[in-house]
Design a protein around this motif. Structure first.
Motif, PDB file in Angstrom:
ATOM      1  N   ASP A  40       6.135   5.736  -0.617  1.00 33.58           N
ATOM      2  CA  ASP A  40       6.174   6.320   0.722  1.00 33.58           C
ATOM      3  C   ASP A  40       7.176   5.622   1.648  1.00 33.58           C
ATOM      4  O   ASP A  40       7.973   6.271   2.301  1.00 33.58           O
ATOM      5  CB  ASP A  40       4.785   6.303   1.357  1.00 33.58           C
ATOM      6  CG  ASP A  40       3.820   7.269   0.679  1.00 33.58           C
ATOM      7  OD1 ASP A  40       4.275   8.191  -0.024  1.00 33.58           O
ATOM      8  OD2 ASP A  40       2.598   7.095   0.849  1.00 33.58           O
ATOM      9  N   CYS A  41       7.135   4.277   1.686  1.00 33.02           N
ATOM     10  CA  CYS A  41       7.984   3.573   2.649  1.00 33.02           C
ATOM     11  C   CYS A  41       9.119   2.788   2.016  1.00 33.02           C
ATOM     12  O   CYS A  41      10.023   2.336   2.724  1.00 33.02           O
ATOM     13  CB  CYS A  41       7.140   2.648   3.526  1.00 33.02           C
ATOM     14  SG  CYS A  41       6.497   1.193   2.668  1.00 33.02           S
ATOM     15  N   ARG A  60       1.682   2.775  -4.115  1.00 37.03           N
ATOM     16  CA  ARG A  60       1.901   2.518  -2.686  1.00 37.03           C
ATOM     17  C   ARG A  60       1.530   1.088  -2.303  1.00 37.03           C
ATOM     18  O   ARG A  60       0.639   0.489  -2.899  1.00 37.03           O
ATOM     19  CB  ARG A  60       1.041   3.464  -1.845  1.00 37.03           C
ATOM     20  CG  ARG A  60       1.390   4.904  -1.968  1.00 37.03           C
ATOM     21  CD  ARG A  60       0.458   5.783  -1.098  1.00 37.03           C
ATOM     22  NE  ARG A  60       0.846   7.164  -1.264  1.00 37.03           N
ATOM     23  CZ  ARG A  60       0.419   7.937  -2.267  1.00 37.03           C
ATOM     24  NH1 ARG A  60      -0.426   7.477  -3.166  1.00 37.03           N
ATOM     25  NH2 ARG A  60       0.837   9.186  -2.372  1.00 37.03           N
ATOM     26  N   ARG A  83      -0.618  -0.746   3.163  1.00 36.82           N
ATOM     27  CA  ARG A  83      -0.546   0.007   4.423  1.00 36.82           C
ATOM     28  C   ARG A  83      -0.406   1.509   4.167  1.00 36.82           C
ATOM     29  O   ARG A  83      -1.124   2.323   4.744  1.00 36.82           O
ATOM     30  CB  ARG A  83       0.627  -0.494   5.268  1.00 36.82           C
ATOM     31  CG  ARG A  83       0.695   0.135   6.655  1.00 36.82           C
ATOM     32  CD  ARG A  83       1.864  -0.423   7.472  1.00 36.82           C
ATOM     33  NE  ARG A  83       3.157  -0.186   6.858  1.00 36.82           N
ATOM     34  CZ  ARG A  83       3.841   0.965   6.948  1.00 36.82           C
ATOM     35  NH1 ARG A  83       3.343   1.977   7.613  1.00 36.82           N
ATOM     36  NH2 ARG A  83       5.018   1.086   6.366  1.00 36.82           N
ATOM     37  N   CYS A  84       0.489   1.876   3.273  1.00 37.02           N
ATOM     38  CA  CYS A  84       0.696   3.302   2.978  1.00 37.02           C
ATOM     39  C   CYS A  84      -0.497   3.901   2.243  1.00 37.02           C
ATOM     40  O   CYS A  84      -0.838   5.066   2.461  1.00 37.02           O
ATOM     41  CB  CYS A  84       1.984   3.493   2.187  1.00 37.02           C
ATOM     42  SG  CYS A  84       3.473   3.200   3.187  1.00 37.02           S
ATOM     43  N   GLN A  85      -1.145   3.124   1.379  1.00 41.27           N
ATOM     44  CA  GLN A  85      -2.323   3.623   0.671  1.00 41.27           C
ATOM     45  C   GLN A  85      -3.454   3.906   1.652  1.00 41.27           C
ATOM     46  O   GLN A  85      -4.131   4.916   1.538  1.00 41.27           O
ATOM     47  CB  GLN A  85      -2.794   2.620  -0.396  1.00 41.27           C
ATOM     48  CG  GLN A  85      -3.959   3.147  -1.226  1.00 41.27           C
ATOM     49  CD  GLN A  85      -3.610   4.383  -2.041  1.00 41.27           C
ATOM     50  OE1 GLN A  85      -2.508   4.487  -2.574  1.00 41.27           O
ATOM     51  NE2 GLN A  85      -4.547   5.299  -2.150  1.00 41.27           N
ATOM     52  N   GLU A  86      -3.647   3.004   2.627  1.00 41.47           N
ATOM     53  CA  GLU A  86      -4.677   3.230   3.647  1.00 41.47           C
ATOM     54  C   GLU A  86      -4.372   4.491   4.441  1.00 41.47           C
ATOM     55  O   GLU A  86      -5.273   5.296   4.713  1.00 41.47           O
ATOM     56  CB  GLU A  86      -4.788   2.016   4.565  1.00 41.47           C
ATOM     57  CG  GLU A  86      -5.426   0.825   3.882  1.00 41.47           C
ATOM     58  CD  GLU A  86      -5.361  -0.449   4.706  1.00 41.47           C
ATOM     59  OE1 GLU A  86      -4.637  -0.486   5.742  1.00 41.47           O
ATOM     60  OE2 GLU A  86      -6.034  -1.419   4.319  1.00 41.47           O
ATOM     61  N   GLN A  87      -3.119   4.682   4.812  1.00 46.31           N
ATOM     62  CA  GLN A  87      -2.714   5.886   5.546  1.00 46.31           C
ATOM     63  C   GLN A  87      -2.942   7.131   4.692  1.00 46.31           C
ATOM     64  O   GLN A  87      -3.456   8.140   5.161  1.00 46.31           O
ATOM     65  CB  GLN A  87      -1.241   5.791   5.966  1.00 46.31           C
ATOM     66  CG  GLN A  87      -0.720   7.020   6.673  1.00 46.31           C
ATOM     67  CD  GLN A  87      -1.392   7.253   8.014  1.00 46.31           C
ATOM     68  OE1 GLN A  87      -1.807   6.309   8.676  1.00 46.31           O
ATOM     69  NE2 GLN A  87      -1.529   8.508   8.402  1.00 46.31           N
ATOM     70  N   TYR A  88      -2.574   7.046   3.423  1.00 50.41           N
ATOM     71  CA  TYR A  88      -2.766   8.169   2.496  1.00 50.41           C
ATOM     72  C   TYR A  88      -4.248   8.544   2.396  1.00 50.41           C
ATOM     73  O   TYR A  88      -4.606   9.711   2.452  1.00 50.41           O
ATOM     74  CB  TYR A  88      -2.206   7.796   1.124  1.00 50.41           C
ATOM     75  CG  TYR A  88      -2.394   8.875   0.075  1.00 50.41           C
ATOM     76  CD1 TYR A  88      -1.504   9.929  -0.031  1.00 50.41           C
ATOM     77  CD2 TYR A  88      -3.488   8.839  -0.792  1.00 50.41           C
ATOM     78  CE1 TYR A  88      -1.681  10.919  -0.979  1.00 50.41           C
ATOM     79  CE2 TYR A  88      -3.675   9.831  -1.745  1.00 50.41           C
ATOM     80  CZ  TYR A  88      -2.763  10.860  -1.823  1.00 50.41           C
ATOM     81  OH  TYR A  88      -2.961  11.852  -2.778  1.00 50.41           O
ATOM     82  N   ARG A 144      -6.613   7.954   4.578  1.00 49.90           N
ATOM     83  CA  ARG A 144      -7.099   8.537   5.849  1.00 49.90           C
ATOM     84  C   ARG A 144      -6.727  10.012   5.950  1.00 49.90           C
ATOM     85  O   ARG A 144      -7.507  10.813   6.452  1.00 49.90           O
ATOM     86  CB  ARG A 144      -6.515   7.768   7.024  1.00 49.90           C
ATOM     87  CG  ARG A 144      -7.280   6.520   7.384  1.00 49.90           C
ATOM     88  CD  ARG A 144      -6.860   5.976   8.745  1.00 49.90           C
ATOM     89  NE  ARG A 144      -5.463   5.614   8.839  1.00 49.90           N
ATOM     90  CZ  ARG A 144      -4.933   4.455   8.480  1.00 49.90           C
ATOM     91  NH1 ARG A 144      -5.715   3.517   8.005  1.00 49.90           N
ATOM     92  NH2 ARG A 144      -3.645   4.215   8.607  1.00 49.90           N
ATOM     93  N   THR A 145      -5.538  10.370   5.497  1.00 52.34           N
ATOM     94  CA  THR A 145      -5.081  11.755   5.664  1.00 52.34           C
ATOM     95  C   THR A 145      -5.523  12.670   4.514  1.00 52.34           C
ATOM     96  O   THR A 145      -5.417  13.886   4.647  1.00 52.34           O
ATOM     97  CB  THR A 145      -3.552  11.815   5.803  1.00 52.34           C
ATOM     98  OG1 THR A 145      -2.951  11.252   4.636  1.00 52.34           O
ATOM     99  CG2 THR A 145      -3.082  11.086   7.034  1.00 52.34           C
TER     100      THR A 145
END
Length: 123
Positions: free
Chosen positions: A91-92, A109, A112-117, A119-120
């Protein structure tokens, strides 16, 4: 990450893949699917209720989907190794820490990106 750095991860992923495939073959009863294997051992006895059979079938489908997703993640990680992109967040683009890769070598990921993933993409 170069080929030398990814070699231990590749070995770990290949071992996980082989273990998962062997587990799937055992649980599914060989060439038949998990639902068919479940049907083969449920419903033959009079005391097996329809609700019990349906619950078991639902659980079998859920487990099958989870194992298929795990296998897909392993295969995707192996492909990233071949592509030379393993260890980089999809992702980043930042490097994924080795400690995270050691704990979960299939991870695509950073934390940070895994947590965002997650959540969404909550179910």
């Amino acid at each position: 990450m170069n080929k030398l750095d990814t070699a231990p991860f590749k070995q770990q992923l290949l071992q996980q893949r082989a273990t998962l495939l062997a587990q799937l073959a055992t649980l599914r009863g060989g060439a038949i699917g998990r639902a068919e294997a479940s049907a083969a051992h449920f419903g033959e006895r009079e005391e097996d209720s329809r609700a019990q059979m349906e619950t078991e079938r639902e659980m079998e489908f859920t487990l099958d989907a989870r194992e298929s997703a795990e296998l897909d993640a392993i295969d995707a990680a192996l492909q990233r190794i071949e592509d030379g992109t393993y260890g980089v967040c999809i992702d980043c683009g930042v490097d994924i820490p080795a400690a995270r890769l050691n704990a979960a070598p299939e991870t695509p990921r950073c934390v940070r990106c895994q947590e965002q993933y997650e959540r969404t993409h909550r179910a």
